[in-house]
Design an enzyme around this catalytic site. Structure first.
Site, short mmCIF file in Angstrom:
data_model
loop_
_atom_site.label_atom_id
_atom_site.label_comp_id
_atom_site.label_asym_id
_atom_site.label_seq_id
_atom_site.Cartn_x
_atom_site.Cartn_y
_atom_site.Cartn_z
N THR A 66 -5.17 2.39 -7.12
CA THR A 66 -7.04 2.63 -6.68
C THR A 66 -7.68 4.16 -7.28
O THR A 66 -6.26 5.19 -6.43
CB THR A 66 -6.57 2.45 -5.32
OG1 THR A 66 -5.99 1.20 -4.79
CG2 THR A 66 -7.75 2.39 -4.81
N SER A 80 1.08 -1.19 -0.17
CA SER A 80 -0.09 0.13 0.37
C SER A 80 1.08 0.87 0.04
O SER A 80 2.20 0.94 0.37
CB SER A 80 -0.76 -0.23 1.63
OG SER A 80 -1.59 1.46 0.94
N HIS A 129 -13.27 -1.71 -2.30
CA HIS A 129 -12.67 -1.53 -1.15
C HIS A 129 -13.29 -1.98 0.22
O HIS A 129 -13.13 -1.84 1.33
CB HIS A 129 -12.56 0.07 -1.01
CG HIS A 129 -11.60 0.86 -0.38
ND1 HIS A 129 -10.90 1.54 -1.30
CD2 HIS A 129 -11.12 0.91 0.53
CE1 HIS A 129 -9.39 1.43 -0.43
NE2 HIS A 129 -9.35 1.04 0.72
N LYS A 160 -7.52 -0.36 -9.53
CA LYS A 160 -8.39 -1.09 -8.68
C LYS A 160 -9.72 -0.29 -8.13
O LYS A 160 -9.14 1.07 -7.74
CB LYS A 160 -7.85 -1.55 -7.38
CG LYS A 160 -7.94 -1.76 -6.69
CD LYS A 160 -7.18 -1.98 -4.56
CE LYS A 160 -7.62 -2.70 -3.84
NZ LYS A 160 -8.12 -1.83 -3.04
C1 FNR Z 1 -7.98 -1.40 2.78
N1 FNR Z 1 -7.79 -2.12 1.15
C2 FNR Z 1 -7.48 -0.67 0.98
N2 FNR Z 1 -6.82 -0.90 -0.43
C3 FNR Z 1 -6.21 -0.11 -1.70
O1 FNR Z 1 -6.12 0.15 -2.10
N3 FNR Z 1 -4.68 0.36 -0.21
C4 FNR Z 1 -5.08 0.52 1.04
O2 FNR Z 1 -4.13 0.74 1.50
C5 FNR Z 1 -6.05 -0.45 1.40
N4 FNR Z 1 -5.84 -0.41 3.56
C6 FNR Z 1 -7.70 -1.22 3.85
C7 FNR Z 1 -7.12 -1.39 5.02
C8 FNR Z 1 -7.87 -2.44 5.82
C9 FNR Z 1 -7.70 -2.37 7.44
C10 FNR Z 1 -8.90 -2.67 4.54
C11 FNR Z 1 -9.57 -3.73 5.61
C12 FNR Z 1 -8.40 -2.78 3.66
C13 FNR Z 1 -8.43 -2.53 0.56
C14 FNR Z 1 -8.28 -3.86 0.20
O3 FNR Z 1 -7.23 -3.76 -1.01
C15 FNR Z 1 -9.21 -4.74 -0.46
O4 FNR Z 1 -9.89 -3.74 -1.54
C16 FNR Z 1 -10.48 -5.27 0.73
O5 FNR Z 1 -9.55 -5.50 2.43
C17 FNR Z 1 -11.32 -6.76 0.32
O6 FNR Z 1 -11.83 -6.94 0.78
P1 FNR Z 1 -11.95 -8.01 1.32
O7 FNR Z 1 -10.77 -9.49 1.38
O8 FNR Z 1 -10.97 -7.81 2.92
O9 FNR Z 1 -13.26 -8.51 2.54
#
Ligand code: FNR
Length: 386
Positions: free
Chosen positions: A160, A111, A283, A259
């Site tokens: 993203t 990230s 997300h 994304k």
């Molecule tokens: C995320 N997600 C996310 N996406 C992204 O592009 N950059 C980021 O920094 C983050 N940070 C982040 C933190 C936390 C704690 C979560 C739970 C999610 C979204 C992540 O990449 C992804 O799209 C989702 O987590 C997918 O869903 P599930 O597998 O958690 O159900």
């Protein structure tokens, strides 16, 4: 069974252990979604609603779960999604995660708002990993960041696009993760630390520095999350449009994944903009609550983009069965977010490797019992359409 004796096997086991291990504000930050968390719940429930079709006597001795993504072969159609602040959940979590991903033969995506920097992760990695970008108003910093990503060996950029404004996460607000805390709330939060001694030793003491490794020039510390939120609100760029993809293309010569696409119309735009792949995602239910689950949107998006575009989906993937269902619904590849950070928070790198091995064996069994031996043969026919 008492949770004291629990040997973690499934994603929900790791979630339970992570809940015990982490201070409440950090567990809630991972676990929660935006507003009433209806989309978060739908992401999981819509997977549960899909039924597979059992097919027997088809010679399934040799099951091959390997999958291609952007010219590379992985052990299964699964990668680790970008998770901000991962290094606050387990000691130098992003380093542990890239090692676990490499050992398991799957990609890891770092990230923008990670604790470990691109350079720290690159030191631990032996292959290129993916880098995720949030567009900042300060384009010169974006340029600098992408140059760092390239120098760190990254060849795949995940841009993203669904966080130009931040969805309100009520749990974070209640815990003071998304605003200023009253003195009482500060006192209550401080009490969480000594009552979670394993996390205290592993992360708070041995897991320093708690900085945003890729943004240390911009955000001084990862400990003041209210300051971080202020920075996100002021720096993440809501003026961004499809035109900015052209600009990104002009400064990034590797693969580009977009994304956060959830509608067929946006999927068409993404393909027209020249994306090498899209991630169908809401997300993880953390942005616009009330939108459809990713798994429900995946076949509709496949219908409009055709077979040539790589579709990755995320949101609600909790098992190998879910991966099979996602592929049957039109995805080429999937990502997990919460599942990997729960496993890492609970049991570190070993826990994450064990969970990934479980996902792989769940895929093996699901494929054998639906009568398919490779990913190409996972079509809508493995789902019960009756
Ligand atoms: C995320 N997600 C996310 N996406 C992204 O592009 N950059 C980021 O920094 C983050 N940070 C982040 C933190 C936390 C704690 C979560 C739970 C999610 C979204 C992540 O990449 C992804 O799209 C989702 O987590 C997918 O869903 P599930 O597998 O958690 O159900």
């Amino acid at each position: 069974m008492s949770s004291m004796n629990l040997i973690p096997v499934s994603t929900s086991d790791y979630r339970r252990l992570a809940k015990k291990r982490l201070p409440r504000n950090l567990f809630d930050y991972i676990d929660g979604g935006s507003y009433n968390e209806t989309t978060l719940a739908a992401n999981v429930q819509d997977f549960e609603k899909l039924r597979m079709k059992q097919s027997v006597l088809r010679d399934v001795e040799n099951i091959d779960t390997t999958a291609q993504c952007l010219g590379e072969t992985f052990s299964m159609p699964l990668g680790l999604a970008p998770i901000g602040l991962a290094g606050m959940m387990s000691r130098r979590a992003e380093v542990q995660a890239v090692k676990a991903a490499e050992k398991s033969g799957i990609p890891f995506c770092l990230s923008t708002v990670s604790i470990c920097s691109l350079e720290e992760v690159a030191k631990a990695a032996t292959k290129p990993f993916w880098f995720q970008l949030y567009m900042m108003r300060d384009r010169s910093y974006v340029k600098e960041l992408l140059a760092r990503a390239k120098a760190a060996g990254c060849k795949t950029l995940v841009f993203t696009v669904d966080l130009t404004v931040v969805g309100a996460r009520y749990r974070d607000a209640r815990n003071g993760m998304a605003g200023r805390l009253s003195t009482f709330a500060k006192f209550r939060a401080a009490l969480e630390y000594p009552t979670h001694p394993k996390w205290l030793l592993d992360v708070a003491i041995k897991g320093k520095p708690h900085l945003f490794g890729n943004l240390e020039k911009l955000v001084p510390s990862a400990r003041s999350l209210a300051d971080f939120k202020d920075w996100v609100d002021s720096q993440f760029d809501p003026t961004c449009t499809w035109k900015d993809i052209e600009w990104l293309r002009s400064i990034w010569d590797g693969d580009l994944i977009i994304k956060g696409v959830l509608s067929p119309e946006d999927a068409k735009e993404a393909v027209a903009s020249g994306a090498d792949a899209i991630v169908v995602s809401n997300h993880g239910g953390r942005q616009l609550d009330g939108v459809s689950s990713s798994i429900n949107m995946t076949p509709r998006i496949r219908d409009v983009v055709g077979d040539k575009t790589m579709i990755i989906m995320d949101g609600g993937v909790r098992s190998g069965q879910d991966i099979v269902k996602a592929v049957a619904n039109g995805a080429d590849f999937t990502l997990i977010g919460r599942a990997w950070i729960w496993a890492l928070a609970a049991r570190g790198q070993d826990g994450l490797e064990a969970l990934l091995a479980t996902f792989k064996s769940e895929m093996d069994v699901s494929m054998a019992l639906t009568g398919v031996t490779n990913i190409a043969n996972i079509t809508s026919g493995v789902l019960d359409q009756y």
